[in-house]
Enzyme design. Structure first.
Site, mmCIF file in Angstrom:
data_model
loop_
_atom_site.group_PDB
_atom_site.id
_atom_site.type_symbol
_atom_site.label_atom_id
_atom_site.label_comp_id
_atom_site.label_asym_id
_atom_site.label_seq_id
_atom_site.Cartn_x
_atom_site.Cartn_y
_atom_site.Cartn_z
ATOM 1 N N ASN A 10 0.900 -1.269 0.022
ATOM 2 C CA ASN A 10 -0.021 0.072 0.046
ATOM 3 C C ASN A 10 0.815 1.338 0.209
ATOM 4 O O ASN A 10 0.402 2.404 0.205
ATOM 5 C CB ASN A 10 -1.069 0.139 1.135
ATOM 6 C CG ASN A 10 -0.253 0.003 2.647
ATOM 7 O OD1 ASN A 10 0.808 0.114 2.580
ATOM 8 N ND2 ASN A 10 -1.076 -0.041 3.716
ATOM 9 N N GLU B 35 1.558 4.279 7.385
ATOM 10 C CA GLU B 35 0.292 3.755 6.319
ATOM 11 C C GLU B 35 -0.338 5.012 5.472
ATOM 12 O O GLU B 35 -0.154 5.806 6.293
ATOM 13 C CB GLU B 35 -0.776 3.010 7.169
ATOM 14 C CG GLU B 35 -0.153 1.877 8.209
ATOM 15 C CD GLU B 35 0.193 0.545 7.339
ATOM 16 O OE1 GLU B 35 0.247 0.663 6.126
ATOM 17 O OE2 GLU B 35 0.087 -0.527 8.095
#
Ligand code: PGA
Length: 241
Positions: free
Chosen positions: A136, A143
């Protein structure tokens, strides 16, 4: 950004180890920022080989790792401290007291984040920071988000990261749900950055990170703004560049 494409994973690892070796030769007392994950394993293997061959000396090197799971003790074979001992530290002559990994067992995780950021700052930040990239786009455990986190902080892991990491655990339930990670600001303060990307399943994220817009939705894209980044890839990961 410098982009070095090797034929395969082994070639990429040789490039990575050569660049880290060059850093050690230029500055024997350098500070290395280190990473865990499958990608750097081969790089650490090559470094251990170079050490065994008498080509490298880690005795004056200091290291700071990017991240650690919250709740795993160092002797747990999935902790990042354990990973670093097994894959690199126990195979070369780096001094244990010169190696640093966040303490995922700290009672006060916020205080641990502050301590780790201060420790990294006291070193003047890494001379060379090695990074992998998540599917990702995460670097460390930063993140995808609405903004770039600045300093070392506690993160809740995303479902995709928990899934990706579950391959190393007996069951999904055992995968920690939180981690301590250097922030994007911490990472960007390294003097040089070495980003390693391998495998066909990383080709889309490699393209997004290197050629796409700079956005916290793809945390690694921020590296486009750093003045000294070398990306090492194998042909499979570089297929869309
Ligand atoms: P991997 O992980 O090297 O195991 O693919 C990279 C990362 O998540 O940073």
């Amino acid at each position: 950004m410098r982009i070095l494409i090797a034929k395969d994973y082994d070639g990429m690892c040789r490039n990575g180890a050569d660049l880290i070796a060059a850093q050690l030769l230029l500055k024997p007392n350098c500070v290395l920022g280190l990473a865990t994950g499958s990608t750097p394993c081969g790089i650490y293997d090559r470094l251990a080989e170079k050490y065994s061959a008498g080509e490298l000396d880690f005795s004056a090197v200091h290291s700071v790792n990017l991240d650690e799971y919250v709740g795993l003790p160092p002797e747990n074979d999935q902790s990042y401290r354990y990973f670093m001992q097994k894959n690199l530290f126990d195979r070369v002559n780096i001094r244990r007291e010169n190696t640093h990994v966040p303490n995922g067992l700290a009672e006060d995780i916020e205080a641990e984040c502050r301590r780790y950021e201060q420790l990294t700052a006291a070193y003047g930040y890494p001379d060379l920071q090695l990074l992998g990239i998540g599917l990702n786009g995460h670097i460390g455990f930063n993140e995808p988000d609405e903004s770039f986190p600045v300093a070392t902080h506690r993160v809740s892991l995303t479902e995709s990261t928990i899934q990706a990491n579950s391959r190393f655990f007996k069951s999904l339930d055992e995968v920690p749900r939180a981690a301590v990670t250097m922030g994007i600001g911490t990472i960007m303060r390294a003097r040089r950055i070495l980003l390693a990307i391998s495998g066909e399943n990383k080709k889309e994220i490699a393209r997004a990170a290197i050629l796409g817009p700079v956005t916290p939705r793809v945390p690694a894209s921020v590296l486009q703004l750093h003045p000294d980044v070398t990306v090492i890839l194998d042909e499979a990961a570089a297929a869309l560049l």
